[in-house]
Design a protein around this motif. Structure first.
Motif, short mmCIF file in Angstrom:
data_model
loop_
_atom_site.label_atom_id
_atom_site.label_comp_id
_atom_site.label_asym_id
_atom_site.label_seq_id
_atom_site.Cartn_x
_atom_site.Cartn_y
_atom_site.Cartn_z
N SER A 115 -0.43 2.15 -8.75
CA SER A 115 -0.53 3.27 -7.81
C SER A 115 0.78 4.06 -7.76
N GLU A 163 -4.96 -1.90 -2.84
CA GLU A 163 -5.24 -0.92 -1.80
C GLU A 163 -6.57 -0.21 -2.01
N SER A 200 -2.07 -8.03 -6.43
CA SER A 200 -1.75 -6.93 -5.53
C SER A 200 -0.52 -6.16 -6.00
N LEU A 240 -0.28 -2.27 -6.93
CA LEU A 240 0.69 -1.38 -6.30
C LEU A 240 1.54 -0.66 -7.34
N HIS A 246 -7.09 -8.50 2.44
CA HIS A 246 -6.48 -7.18 2.28
C HIS A 246 -5.54 -6.88 3.46
N ARG A 256 0.86 -1.19 0.00
CA ARG A 256 0.00 0.00 0.00
C ARG A 256 0.90 1.24 0.00
N HIS A 281 1.96 3.98 5.35
CA HIS A 281 3.16 3.17 5.14
C HIS A 281 4.33 3.97 5.72
N GLU A 326 -2.62 -4.38 2.30
CA GLU A 326 -3.21 -3.39 1.39
C GLU A 326 -3.97 -2.33 2.19
N ILE A 327 -4.26 -2.67 3.41
CA ILE A 327 -4.83 -1.75 4.38
C ILE A 327 -4.22 -2.11 5.72
#
Length: 487
Positions: A72, A214, A65, A69, A250, A16, A20, A255-256
């Protein structure tokens, strides 16, 4: 003016950008940031105990995932580099190649992950490159919640009371709005890592059931708190209802973060006081994850060793046919079979049903809990190194805060109580769909006419029970009583 030296941020189970800590600190320095994820199968094998290789379902999730990422990172000007090899060697080599000033990462409070981290620190120190580790995996550092013997607490209620007594965890950190990347760094491709099944491609149900990443995690949390939290305390036990958060995978991949979930839930409770009871129950489930992780901190071999040593003498049975019937959802007990088929198709199983199928394996069939834990590890998208073995040991009676040995879940009564209209069974065991509600959880009691009307031939279209409930329960109690006498 000379350009600032880049900082490498090593991603692991924290896929995420928001909340972070390592990434937030690196971005705040104004230097270029290089995100790095390593597929490290070599270091895994060297650690005593080893970092567990991912199961099939989690390998699939990881691929999705990582793609999310990378997307993002690209959106804010950053980059995500993928490499294969021992973490210490890969990181030190990349740091030298790009003249990095430092490498940052978030801690994973588990012995094998920390051992890999120490190797990375040593390799970087040899080259005079700084490293910094941040807390980012848990609500509370495991060293904070200890008993008088300086061990992790073994009972959940006092543990959770202690965690809550510390007050709210720090507020989540925002995601960087913009990153400066370093061009020209070679990266491997997710597609080349063979994380996803091809021949055969058994992941169709996973693709239908999940959107990893995320953004999806936060959408899921918001939808749950906006639409489903009311009634959670009761609905969470009903597999026939959409009453759970579905956040576990998640959280498994970071991711969270736990504190993002905590603060969002607390905000919802402040906005809607009538939901306080449901939200407290929801947060206690987050607390159970924390409890299992703290336990794993003290017991790295949790997936292999009975926490209660008397269980080392338990008379487990080896029965490959029964184990296969359980895995395939062909035990003859509809609620058990529905759960096992849901797991195979979607990569998850409702929590109430997880307890029922686990109890059936270890108590009705007397098959070692480790066999069930291994199957879940391979087939669950939320397979967690702490929760998975801790939950299995809880059901078996060999673990921390374990269920009483005499608790043998009755799969018939469990089905009738928590799936009273048979909707869950009808969804996952469609061959029973035409049975009336009053017999759908025990089809062997149906009359020949009822079976014929429903298109069922016991033993052919649906199996008869592989073990009688009463006899299985009596055999389990006898085995448990025997080892307790040896204490």
């Amino acid at each position: 003016m000379a350009r600032a030296q880049p900082v490498i941020v090593w991603f692991r189970d924290d896929l995420r950008l928001s909340d972070h800590p390592a990434l937030h600190d690196a971005a705040s320095r104004g230097a270029p940031v290089v995100g790095l994820y390593i597929r490290d199968d070599e270091s895994r094998a060297l650690m005593p105990p080893a970092v567990r290789p991912l199961g099939g379902a989690t390998r699939w999730w990881l691929a999705q995932s990582l793609r999310a990422l990378r997307k993002s990172c690209d959106a804010i000007g950053g980059t995500l580099v993928l490499r294969t090899g021992p973490a210490a060697s890969v990181i030190a080599t990349l740091a030298r190649d790009i003249n990095a000033s430092a490498v940052f990462w978030n801690d994973i409070a588990q012995a094998p992950h920390r051992a890999v981290g120490r190797d990375v620190e040593a390799a970087l120190a040899t080259d005079g490159i700084a490293s910094q580790i941040f807390a980012g995996d848990l609500l509370v550092d495991p060293k904070v919640i200890r008993n008088k013997d300086n061990r992790a607490l073994r009972v959940f209620t006092p543990f959770w009371r202690r965690v809550q007594g510390l007050g709210d965890p720090p507020k989540p950190l925002p995601a960087p709005r913009k990153l400066t990347s370093v061009s020209g760094i070679a990266s491997e491709a997710v597609d080349d890592w063979d994380l996803e099944p091809t021949r055969p491609d058994w992941a169709g149900g996973l693709r239908e059931s999940w959107t990893p990443g995320e953004a999806a995690a936060h959408d899921r949390l918001k939808t749950f708190l906006d639409e489903s939290i009311s009634g959670y305390a009761g609905d969470r036990d009903r597999p026939d209802r959409d009453g759970t958060s579905r956040l576990s995978p998640h959280l498994r991949f970071g991711e969270i973060s736990p504190r993002q979930v905590w603060h969002a839930a607390r905000f919802a409770a402040a906005e809607h006081p009538r939901l306080a009871g449901d939200i407290d129950k929801f947060l206690s489930e987050l607390g159970w994850r924390e409890f299992c992780r703290h336990l794993l901190f003290d017991v790295p071999d949790l997936a292999d060793r009975n926490l209660q040593e008397q269980f080392d003498a338990f008379p487990w049975k080896r029965n490959a046919l029964f184990l296969k019937a359980w895995q395939r959802g062909l035990t003859g007990y509809p609620i058990v079979d529905a759960g096992m088929r849901e797991l195979w198709r979607s990569g998850v199983m409702h929590n109430r049903v997880r307890m029922v199928v686990a109890s059936f394996l270890v108590k009705h069939l007397l098959i070692d809990w480790r066999s069930g834990e291994e199957w879940f590890w391979d087939t669950l998208v939320d397979a967690d190194a702490g929760s998975n073995p801790a939950n299995w040991q809880w059901v078996a009676g060999s673990g921390a805060d374990a269920a009483p040995y005499f608790r043998v879940f009755n799969p018939i009564l469990q089905g009738e109580k928590f799936d009273p209209d048979g909707a869950y069974v009808r969804r996952w065991v469609p061959e029973l769909a035409r049975l009336p509600n009053d017999i759908i959880h025990q089809p062997w009691t149906a009359t020949p006419i009822e079976l014929a009307s429903a298109g069922i031939e016991l033993g052919t279209t649906y199996p008869a029970p592989i073990v009688d409930h009463k006899k299985g329960r009596e055999r389990a109690l006898a085995a448990y009583t025997k080892i307790r006498r040896k204490e």
